[in-house]
Design an enzyme around this catalytic site. Structure first.
Site: not given
Length: 488
Positions: A30, A65, A68, A38, A63, A438, A34
């Site tokens: 695709t 998603c 998500c 996702c 690119r 401390d 992601c």
């Protein structure tokens, strides 16, 4: 982690949100990338490839998603738990250094050549400093598109793009949507308040907000910080102007409301707020390590996910640490408030009671030492610190080398191990800083049956490394965090 294919595949198939930000899954069929959690049906393992950064995915032609939104993942915890060159460079990039000063400015801050910086970032992250800064600009643009009604031209320059054309091309390439299409996808219920930005700061669960916000509220300097209506609010001194932030803990995010005098400061403001709240930590890794100690295990199980409360301004915190030496919290706040009123830059806060920015080192350098209501020795400590911060002899920043800076702090008059280590822990972000002297830690150790002398406690704490700063948070919690008497 992205090189461990089997482990990455298991994380994706189980939709494990703990790994969001650790790596990104790129789907070969695709051409999208992601986050591991996702919600869509996981792709076949043979169709997955993994990258260490969103920038590397974008450079490889994938690119983001739309389901998500991997660009909104928490940052990798690697950059806040390491002190090497790559981690320091990533902290500077998140702080907007490349956008303001370019790659040469980044290299100068780190003391390396641009070629060395680019080579090491490319080797570990699959992208150079320009590509990493570009990915950050794309995320800033998306935030402004979705949370404001600003014209696209103003958003382009506020996000750091040099031209509207570059802005349009980058948004289209990264999100497969034009800026206008991104804005049209905004939920109809979104309420846009003029002059204010409302966003969500994600984190890895679990997160225990009690110690985090409780400490910030308990030590808040009047005029600079306040706790109001369930939110921690404070003023921010930023590269291009100033801002006011309101941070409210929610079950799965921190609600953040920002008012900025210059929108170019948005990515820097977000980065500093995330750093202050330690939101990029990996609480599972931290807590698993601390649970190996049978004394700490019940404390971790009772309230897992404690974070280290840090700061938005390293120099400010160092000044406040000196003001807090051997006095009560109330007295330290009073000292700081006097300096704020006299030397801080005034700001307008119509939504609350904030009045000033904390004074810069340059402004404090003009303070008459005789006007400081503190012993002579601490006055010397204060003026020496301010002088070195103001003239650049001492620099405290996200890129600071933890060990080297600690050594330099210890060389200053009046700086003991406690002061140097608390600055390392809360200002510089060293996750392994420890405070064996401390008072609260020693009380907690005695109550729990741990060694209470500093040397013996330090030896016992070796098993807690590299997360001793987080062990401090669990130990403080057993004594209600007694911050009324601070050693030097």
């Amino acid at each position: 982690m992205h090189t461990d294919t089997e482990r990455c595949v298991r994380a994706v198939q189980s939709k494990d949100a703990r790994f969001d930000g650790w790596f990104f899954t790129a789907v070969l069929t695709t051409r999208i990338y992601c986050r591991p959690s996702c919600p869509v049906v996981p792709p076949k393992p043979e169709n997955m490839t993994f990258y260490p950064s969103a920038a590397a995915c974008q450079q490889a032609g994938f690119r983001a998603c739309k389901r998500c939104r991997p660009d909104t993942s928490p940052g990798s915890p690697e950059w806040n738990q390491r002190a090497d060159l790559v981690a320091r460079a990533m902290r500077l990039i998140a702080d907007g250094t490349v956008d303001r000063e370019g790659v040469p400015g980044l290299a100068a801050r780190l003391g390396y050549s641009t070629r060395q910086i680019e080579r090491q970032l490319l080797a570990e992250l699959g992208a150079g400093p320009l590509a990493l800064a570009r990915a950050q600009r794309a995320q800033t643009a998306r935030l402004l598109i979705e949370t404001t009604a600003l014209p696209m031209a103003e958003i382009a320059f506020a996000a750091g793009f040099s031209s509207i054309r570059t802005f349009n091309d980058t948004v289209r390439e990264v999100f497969a949507l034009t800026p206008s299409e991104l804005r049209n996808r905004r939920p109809r219920t979104t309420v846009l308040t003029p002059g204010a930005l409302t966003l969500r700061l994600p984190f890895r669960a679990p997160l225990n907000p009690d110690n985090l916000f409780g400490h910030l509220a308990a030590t808040a300097v009047p005029g600079v910080e306040e706790w109001r209506a369930g939110a921690y609010r404070r003023t921010l001194r930023l590269p291009y102007g100033h801002g006011i932030v309101s941070l409210t803990p929610q079950s799965d995010h921190i609600a953040c409301r920002l008012t900025l005098s210059d929108l170019r400061d948005l990515p820097v403001a977000i980065s500093r707020c995330r750093r202050m709240l330690d939101l990029d930590a990996d609480p599972v890794a931290v807590d698993d390590q601390l649970r190996t100690d049978p004394v700490l295990a019940p404390l971790v199980d009772k309230a897992p996910g404690r974070r280290v409360p840090r700061t938005v301004d390293e120099a400010e915190f160092a000044v406040r640490a000196v003001l807090g030496q051997q006095v009560s919290t109330a007295a330290a706040r009073t000292h700081a408030a006097r300096l704020v009123t006299a030397h801080g830059d005034p700001v307008d806060d119509p939504e609350g009671g904030l009045t000033h920015l904390f004074p810069s080192p340059e402004a404090l350098a003009a303070v008459n030492p005789e006007s400081l209501a503190m012993p002579h020795t601490r006055r010397t400590t204060f003026t020496t610190l301010i002088s070195q911060l103001a003239d650049g002899t001492l620099h405290l920043g996200v890129e600071s080398d933890w060990a080297e800076t600690r050594t330099r702090l210890l060389s200053l008059p009046g700086f003991g191990p406690w002061t140097a280590d608390v600055i390392a822990m809360r200002a510089l972000g060293d996750p392994d800083a420890f405070l064996p002297t401390d008072l609260g830690i020693r009380r907690a150790a005695q109550e729990l049956g741990l060694p209470s002398t500093p040397a013996a406690l330090t030896a016992r704490a070796a098993a807690w490394r590299p997360w001793r700063a987080y062990a401090v948070q669990y130990l403080w919690a057993t004594d209600n965090h007694p911050i009324n008497f601070l050693p030097v």
